[in-house]
Design an enzyme around this catalytic site. Structure first.
Site, PDB file in Angstrom:
ATOM      1  N   LYS A 229       0.844  -1.190   0.000  1.00 47.19           N
ATOM      2  CA  LYS A 229       0.000   0.000   0.000  1.00 47.19           C
ATOM      3  C   LYS A 229       0.878   1.239   0.000  1.00 47.19           C
ATOM      4  O   LYS A 229       1.734   1.411   0.860  1.00 47.19           O
ATOM      5  CB  LYS A 229      -0.919   0.042   1.224  1.00 47.19           C
ATOM      6  CG  LYS A 229      -1.996   1.157   1.095  1.00 47.19           C
ATOM      7  CD  LYS A 229      -2.641   1.519   2.400  1.00 47.19           C
ATOM      8  CE  LYS A 229      -1.897   2.605   3.144  1.00 47.19           C
ATOM      9  NZ  LYS A 229      -1.935   3.938   2.473  1.00 47.19           N
ATOM     10  N   GLY A 282       6.454   4.513   9.129  1.00 46.17           N
ATOM     11  CA  GLY A 282       5.596   5.671   9.365  1.00 46.17           C
ATOM     12  C   GLY A 282       5.754   6.160  10.791  1.00 46.17           C
ATOM     13  O   GLY A 282       6.770   5.914  11.447  1.00 46.17           O
ATOM     14  N   ASP A 285       2.843   6.481  16.408  1.00 40.04           N
ATOM     15  CA  ASP A 285       1.444   6.287  16.803  1.00 40.04           C
ATOM     16  C   ASP A 285       0.721   5.363  15.835  1.00 40.04           C
ATOM     17  O   ASP A 285      -0.039   4.480  16.255  1.00 40.04           O
ATOM     18  CB  ASP A 285       0.726   7.636  16.886  1.00 40.04           C
ATOM     19  CG  ASP A 285       1.183   8.470  18.072  1.00 40.04           C
ATOM     20  OD1 ASP A 285       1.783   7.892  19.006  1.00 40.04           O
ATOM     21  OD2 ASP A 285       0.964   9.695  18.074  1.00 40.04           O
ATOM     22  N   GLU A 305       9.474   0.498  11.175  1.00 33.05           N
ATOM     23  CA  GLU A 305      10.482   1.564  11.155  1.00 33.05           C
ATOM     24  C   GLU A 305       9.727   2.855  11.387  1.00 33.05           C
ATOM     25  O   GLU A 305       8.966   3.312  10.531  1.00 33.05           O
ATOM     26  CB  GLU A 305      11.227   1.570   9.819  1.00 33.05           C
ATOM     27  CG  GLU A 305      12.521   2.369   9.872  1.00 33.05           C
ATOM     28  CD  GLU A 305      12.346   3.795   9.394  1.00 33.05           C
ATOM     29  OE1 GLU A 305      12.254   4.693  10.273  1.00 33.05           O
ATOM     30  OE2 GLU A 305      12.298   4.010   8.180  1.00 33.05           O
ATOM     31  N   CYS A 339      12.902  10.640   9.037  1.00 32.02           N
ATOM     32  CA  CYS A 339      12.680  10.052  10.356  1.00 32.02           C
ATOM     33  C   CYS A 339      13.925  10.097  11.229  1.00 32.02           C
ATOM     34  O   CYS A 339      13.824  10.137  12.456  1.00 32.02           O
ATOM     35  CB  CYS A 339      12.177   8.623  10.220  1.00 32.02           C
ATOM     36  SG  CYS A 339      13.247   7.583   9.207  1.00 32.02           S
ATOM     37  N   GLU A 436       8.655  14.892  17.318  1.00 35.96           N
ATOM     38  CA  GLU A 436       9.140  14.791  15.943  1.00 35.96           C
ATOM     39  C   GLU A 436       8.386  15.813  15.086  1.00 35.96           C
ATOM     40  O   GLU A 436       7.213  15.626  14.771  1.00 35.96           O
ATOM     41  CB  GLU A 436       8.928  13.379  15.404  1.00 35.96           C
ATOM     42  CG  GLU A 436       9.540  13.166  14.035  1.00 35.96           C
ATOM     43  CD  GLU A 436       9.369  11.747  13.531  1.00 35.96           C
ATOM     44  OE1 GLU A 436      10.301  11.253  12.865  1.00 35.96           O
ATOM     45  OE2 GLU A 436       8.316  11.135  13.791  1.00 35.96           O
TER      46      GLU A 436
END
Length: 538
Positions: A229, A282, A285, A305, A339, A436
């Site tokens: 996806k 992603g 959360d 990750e 990230c 972040e």
């Protein structure tokens, strides 16, 4: 070169004058040759270059065919330079995921892919890498148009890395094997390393093509089939790349691509009972939700990750000019949408003031504008949601009494451009030092000694990466062992090679991607035990 480094974008621009990267003088296609002036007039995005590519693939890829969504629905995908619609893409949901998983299952159970020799699988991966190189301009243009990253970054760093990653995994395909194991008794024991089956993969929007490679490469090398996806913000390049895979000879159903939204397509994939393995990149959360869905369904193994708030530690003995440049790159690369960004810059108190002044000067020289234009270092944020989030964090920094050294606002009146922003006098309890941000906001903190900075750097829920800048080998060794992070870069940052594993401690994820470690994610280990009769030896 052996290390396909994203930091190649930095390595040619380390002169203390802060001149634009010499990488950008390599040139690109003729339509990308216009230059722009710097920071203060980077609203030159008002004179946008027309992307040199046509959008061909907007449907889901299921069982080797591009098809509309089962519902007939589509959703818009946008140009972050303007906020305008680029194209409408098929909106996959649970039914499309069901169809894609069924195709992947049939391809794994009945198709030629897992029954091919490993050498034949490797040849398909190699042909795909060749096709990536032949289609670099189109892929880079789509990546820039849909994501907003500089074209030169996409074409000259990320696309070569994409091809390199698939060649790396092609090399592994026929080198995956089990072991023979001595046992206590008259038994022959061997282990088989078998493909895990149908792999579900969910990739993010910040590096669409590279994350495609990190997920798809090892899964295919191990003989699995895939349902992937895409991020709803950036569906276009994965669809284009998937078509190249079929040109390379990949059998139908081995790689299926569904575009759609997390709560529908993503949740359906994570909870699907016929998916054997899940990989997600992603936010932390969302990673929690993915892990829960996987556990509540068929307890499928999950690789995650996730987010980061990486410390970049500049010691007292550092080469300040070089440290300023690399710290700048560590944070602002890819519009800060990385990230592992070095988003907590810790600087020793004795060099703090000088570092602040030079960091401010470097940020104000940063070239912001239309990412298709030559010489641009920073394009727009991905979308309105991320744009608004970054501006909220900037306001939070101001309200917390951090000192705004430069930037702090949007740039221009169109699109999602944000001024490169530097805060000094940042404290560990401020949101800009804890959360972040995922944007071009550098937070610079002061530390007294090594024990102080180790404690503070590790006081975070994240543990994805860290940077250390020092001339002392002893200091480097002390810090690299003390920092609770999956990667520690010493006197460099964002060095990514196909063989270097990547992943995090704590809430930055589970497992590792890239390198030999990534193969473990897509293999089952089976022990086979057979009695021996009159064995000559045991």
């Amino acid at each position: 070169m052996a290390a396909r480094r994203l930091s190649v974008l930095l390595s040619r621009s380390l002169s203390v004058s802060g001149s634009a990267s010499l990488l950008l003088s390599r040139g690109a296609t003729s339509c990308l040759g216009r230059s722009i002036s710097r920071f203060s007039t980077a609203s030159a995005a008002e004179e946008l270059i027309t992307p040199p590519v046509q959008i061909t693939y907007t449907q889901n890829l299921i069982n080797g065919q591009f098809v509309d969504a089962a519902s007939g629905k589509s959703f818009p995908t946008y140009d972050p330079r303007t906020g305008e619609v680029i194209a409408h893409v098929a909106e996959g949901d649970a039914e499309d995921i069901n169809r894609a998983v069924a195709a992947a299952r049939k391809a794994f159970d009945e198709g030629p892919w897992p029954k091919m020799t490993a050498y034949e699988r490797s040849r398909i991966l190699l042909r795909f890498a060749d096709l990536v190189e032949k289609n670099t301009e189109e892929l880079a243009a789509l990546e820039t148009w849909n994501n907003g990253k500089p074209y030169e970054q996409a074409a000259q760093a990320e696309l070569p890395m994409l091809a390199r990653l698939f060649r790396y995994y092609a090399g592994w395909a026929d080198k995956i094997h089990g072991l023979t194991v001595p046992a206590d008794g008259d038994y022959h024991v061997q282990t088989l390393h078998e493909p895990i089956g149908v792999a579900g993969q969910i990739i993010p929007w910040n590096f669409p093509l590279l994350m495609f490679a990190w997920k798809v490469g090892p899964a295919l090398a191990c003989g699995n089939t895939i349902v992937l996806k895409t991020a709803e913000q950036t569906p276009l390049t994965a669809l284009y790349a998937a078509n190249l895979f079929h040109e390379a000879g990949l059998p139908p159903g081995v790689l299926n691509i569904v575009s759609g939204f997390g709560p529908t397509a993503g949740a359906a994939l994570a909870s699907h009972m016929d998916v054997d393995k899940l990989a997600f990149t992603g936010s932390t959360d969302t990673g929690k939700v993915v892990l829960e869905l996987a556990a509540r369904s068929n307890l499928k193994p999950v690789t995650l990750e996730l987010g980061g708030k990486s410390p970049f530690i500049v010691c007292e003995d550092a080469d300040i000019d070089r440290a300023v440049e690399i710290a700048h790159f560590a944070l602002f690369f890819n519009q800060g949408q990385c990230c592992c960004a070095g988003s907590r810059t810790y600087v020793h108190e004795r060099i703090y003031d000088e570092f602040i002044e030079k960091s401010k000067a470097r940020a104000t020289r940063r070239v912001v504008g239309d990412p298709f234009k030559k010489g641009v270092e920073q394009g727009p944020q991905i979308d309105a949601e991320q744009f608004d989030k970054v501006l909220r964090y900037i306001r939070s920094g101001l309200q917390s009494n951090a000192t705004l050294e430069c930037g702090g606002d949007r740039l221009g009146s169109k699109g999602y451009f944000i001024q490169p922003t530097v805060f000094s006098n940042v404290q560990d309890d401020m949101l800009i030092a804890k959360d972040e941000i995922f944007g071009p906001v550098q937070s610079i903190l002061k530390f007294k000694d090594i024990d102080d900075v180790i404690r503070r750097a590790n006081t975070t829920r994240y543990g994805l990466a860290a940077g250390v800048f020092t001339r002392s080998l002893d200091t480097a060794n002390t810090l690299t062992r003390a920092l609770r992070a999956g990667t520690v870069w010493v006197n460099c940052f964002d060095v990514f090679d196909a063989a270097i594993p990547f992943g995090g401690y704590k809430m930055s994820g589970i497992g590792r991607e890239k390198g030999i470690y990534s193969l473990h994610n897509y293999l089952q280990v089976k022990a086979v035990v057979t009695p021996l009769k009159k064995a000559a030896w045991l």
